[in-house]
Design a protein around this motif. Sequence first.
Motif, PDB file in Angstrom:
ATOM      1  N   ARG A 265       0.830  -1.209   0.000  1.00 13.12           N
ATOM      2  CA  ARG A 265       0.000   0.000   0.000  1.00 13.12           C
ATOM      3  C   ARG A 265       0.863   1.258   0.000  1.00 13.12           C
ATOM      4  N   LEU A 266       0.274   2.340  -0.468  1.00 10.36           N
ATOM      5  CA  LEU A 266       0.904   3.657  -0.412  1.00 10.36           C
ATOM      6  C   LEU A 266       0.898   4.129   1.036  1.00 10.36           C
ATOM      7  N   THR A 267       2.073   4.578   1.532  1.00  9.11           N
ATOM      8  CA  THR A 267       2.144   5.042   2.918  1.00  9.11           C
ATOM      9  C   THR A 267       2.464   6.525   3.033  1.00  9.11           C
ATOM     10  N   GLY A 268       2.938   7.132   1.937  1.00 11.74           N
ATOM     11  CA  GLY A 268       3.228   8.555   2.025  1.00 11.74           C
ATOM     12  C   GLY A 268       3.631   9.171   0.707  1.00 11.74           C
ATOM     13  N   VAL A 269       3.437  10.487   0.630  1.00  9.97           N
ATOM     14  CA  VAL A 269       3.867  11.290  -0.505  1.00  9.97           C
ATOM     15  C   VAL A 269       4.698  12.429   0.080  1.00  9.97           C
ATOM     16  N   TYR A 270       5.917  12.589  -0.434  1.00  2.41           N
ATOM     17  CA  TYR A 270       6.875  13.536   0.136  1.00  2.41           C
ATOM     18  C   TYR A 270       7.439  14.409  -0.971  1.00  2.41           C
ATOM     19  N   LYS A 271       7.577  15.703  -0.679  1.00  5.91           N
ATOM     20  CA  LYS A 271       8.127  16.611  -1.674  1.00  5.91           C
ATOM     21  C   LYS A 271       9.411  17.240  -1.142  1.00  5.91           C
ATOM     22  N   ASN A 272      10.481  17.048  -1.912  1.00  6.62           N
ATOM     23  CA  ASN A 272      11.738  17.729  -1.638  1.00  6.62           C
ATOM     24  C   ASN A 272      11.607  19.104  -2.282  1.00  6.62           C
ATOM     25  N   MET A 273      11.419  20.118  -1.471  1.00  9.05           N
ATOM     26  CA  MET A 273      11.170  21.476  -1.966  1.00  9.05           C
ATOM     27  C   MET A 273      12.401  22.065  -2.649  1.00  9.05           C
ATOM     28  N   THR A 274      13.577  21.631  -2.245  1.00  8.92           N
ATOM     29  CA  THR A 274      14.818  22.150  -2.817  1.00  8.92           C
ATOM     30  C   THR A 274      15.078  21.598  -4.209  1.00  8.92           C
ATOM     31  N   ARG A 275      14.828  20.310  -4.401  1.00  5.19           N
ATOM     32  CA  ARG A 275      15.166  19.649  -5.673  1.00  5.19           C
ATOM     33  C   ARG A 275      13.955  19.347  -6.544  1.00  5.19           C
ATOM     34  N   ALA A 276      12.746  19.712  -6.108  1.00  3.87           N
ATOM     35  CA  ALA A 276      11.512  19.493  -6.870  1.00  3.87           C
ATOM     36  C   ALA A 276      11.291  18.018  -7.206  1.00  3.87           C
ATOM     37  N   ILE A 277      11.480  17.167  -6.192  1.00  2.85           N
ATOM     38  CA  ILE A 277      11.249  15.731  -6.345  1.00  2.85           C
ATOM     39  C   ILE A 277      10.038  15.345  -5.507  1.00  2.85           C
ATOM     40  N   VAL A 278       9.097  14.662  -6.123  1.00  2.65           N
ATOM     41  CA  VAL A 278       7.943  14.112  -5.409  1.00  2.65           C
ATOM     42  C   VAL A 278       8.182  12.615  -5.283  1.00  2.65           C
ATOM     43  N   ALA A 279       8.182  12.123  -4.048  1.00  2.00           N
ATOM     44  CA  ALA A 279       8.437  10.705  -3.786  1.00  2.00           C
ATOM     45  C   ALA A 279       7.159  10.035  -3.294  1.00  2.00           C
ATOM     46  N   LEU A 280       6.808   8.933  -3.932  1.00  2.00           N
ATOM     47  CA  LEU A 280       5.685   8.095  -3.522  1.00  2.00           C
ATOM     48  C   LEU A 280       6.285   6.882  -2.818  1.00  2.00           C
ATOM     49  N   VAL A 281       5.886   6.663  -1.579  1.00  2.00           N
ATOM     50  CA  VAL A 281       6.496   5.610  -0.765  1.00  2.00           C
ATOM     51  C   VAL A 281       5.450   4.548  -0.450  1.00  2.00           C
ATOM     52  N   PHE A 282       5.851   3.289  -0.621  1.00  2.00           N
ATOM     53  CA  PHE A 282       4.945   2.153  -0.463  1.00  2.00           C
ATOM     54  C   PHE A 282       5.500   1.157   0.556  1.00  2.00           C
ATOM     55  N   ARG A 283       4.605   0.627   1.379  1.00  2.00           N
ATOM     56  CA  ARG A 283       4.994  -0.460   2.279  1.00  2.00           C
ATOM     57  C   ARG A 283       4.982  -1.749   1.460  1.00  2.00           C
ATOM     58  N   CYS A 284       6.000  -2.567   1.679  1.00  2.00           N
ATOM     59  CA  CYS A 284       6.172  -3.811   0.921  1.00  2.00           C
ATOM     60  C   CYS A 284       6.484  -4.967   1.861  1.00  2.00           C
ATOM     61  N   THR A 285       6.255  -6.180   1.353  1.00  2.00           N
ATOM     62  CA  THR A 285       6.600  -7.397   2.067  1.00  2.00           C
ATOM     63  C   THR A 285       7.613  -8.169   1.239  1.00  2.00           C
ATOM     64  N   PRO A 286       8.665  -8.699   1.875  1.00  2.00           N
ATOM     65  CA  PRO A 286       9.637  -9.477   1.108  1.00  2.00           C
ATOM     66  C   PRO A 286       8.998 -10.755   0.571  1.00  2.00           C
TER      67      PRO A 286
ATOM     68  N   VAL B  64      11.406   9.651   8.441  1.00  2.00           N
ATOM     69  CA  VAL B  64       9.956   9.847   8.522  1.00  2.00           C
ATOM     70  C   VAL B  64       9.216   8.964   7.524  1.00  2.00           C
ATOM     71  N   ARG B  65       9.822   8.697   6.379  1.00  2.00           N
ATOM     72  CA  ARG B  65       9.193   7.821   5.386  1.00  2.00           C
ATOM     73  C   ARG B  65       9.041   6.412   5.938  1.00  2.00           C
ATOM     74  N   VAL B  66      10.061   5.967   6.664  1.00  2.00           N
ATOM     75  CA  VAL B  66      10.011   4.635   7.267  1.00  2.00           C
ATOM     76  C   VAL B  66       8.972   4.619   8.384  1.00  2.00           C
ATOM     77  N   ALA B  67       9.032   5.584   9.278  1.00  2.00           N
ATOM     78  CA  ALA B  67       8.089   5.629  10.407  1.00  2.00           C
ATOM     79  C   ALA B  67       6.647   5.730   9.913  1.00  2.00           C
ATOM     80  N   ASP B  68       6.421   6.521   8.868  1.00  2.00           N
ATOM     81  CA  ASP B  68       5.062   6.680   8.344  1.00  2.00           C
ATOM     82  C   ASP B  68       4.502   5.377   7.776  1.00  2.00           C
ATOM     83  N   ALA B  69       5.358   4.469   7.360  1.00  2.00           N
ATOM     84  CA  ALA B  69       4.899   3.180   6.821  1.00  2.00           C
ATOM     85  C   ALA B  69       4.260   2.319   7.909  1.00  2.00           C
ATOM     86  N   PHE B  70       4.437   2.699   9.166  1.00  2.00           N
ATOM     87  CA  PHE B  70       3.824   1.973  10.273  1.00  2.00           C
ATOM     88  C   PHE B  70       2.530   2.644  10.735  1.00  2.00           C
ATOM     89  N   GLU B  71       2.133   3.733  10.077  1.00  2.00           N
ATOM     90  CA  GLU B  71       0.879   4.420  10.377  1.00  2.00           C
ATOM     91  C   GLU B  71      -0.261   3.749   9.605  1.00  2.00           C
TER      92      GLU B  71
END
Length: 140
Positions: free
Chosen positions: A66-87, A119-126
């Motif tokens: 599942r999608l766990t977060g969307v993060y924007k690097n304001m300095t470099r204009a990068i939008v990151a979509l972060v997903f929780r995964c299972t091995p 924060v991306r890792v911690a948010d995956a547990f929300e």
Amino acid sequence: MTDLPKHSVSVAGIVVDDQDRVLVIRRRDNGHWEPPGGVLELNETFEEGVRREVLEETGITVHVDRLTGVYKNMTRAIVALVFRCTPAAGQPSATPEATQVRWMSLDEIKTAMTPAYYVRVADAFESSAQTKSHDGVNLR
């Protein structure tokens, strides 16, 4: 129409095992500990991009949960979509993009990563997806 500045889109996988440890990499280019991820290619879905990046950087095949977060690097204009995964398969191993690949607890990750990546890792547990912006290191 005026040309507007463009954003880059990246994806990352927070791979969590049955002991709540997270698979992390030490990047070869900058030596930082981060979740595996990178730029989404034009011809792939978000999930395909996550699976490709995690496999390329860790040697592990994953199920994207599942999608766990969307993060924007304001300095470099990068939008990151972060997903929780299972091995799903494979053994963690160094790759051309990662000098080290290992499982870490949340406490270990908190001291090993910058706040923008921890924060991306911690948010995956929300229970719901989060949205945040940062300057590449610190949250805004």
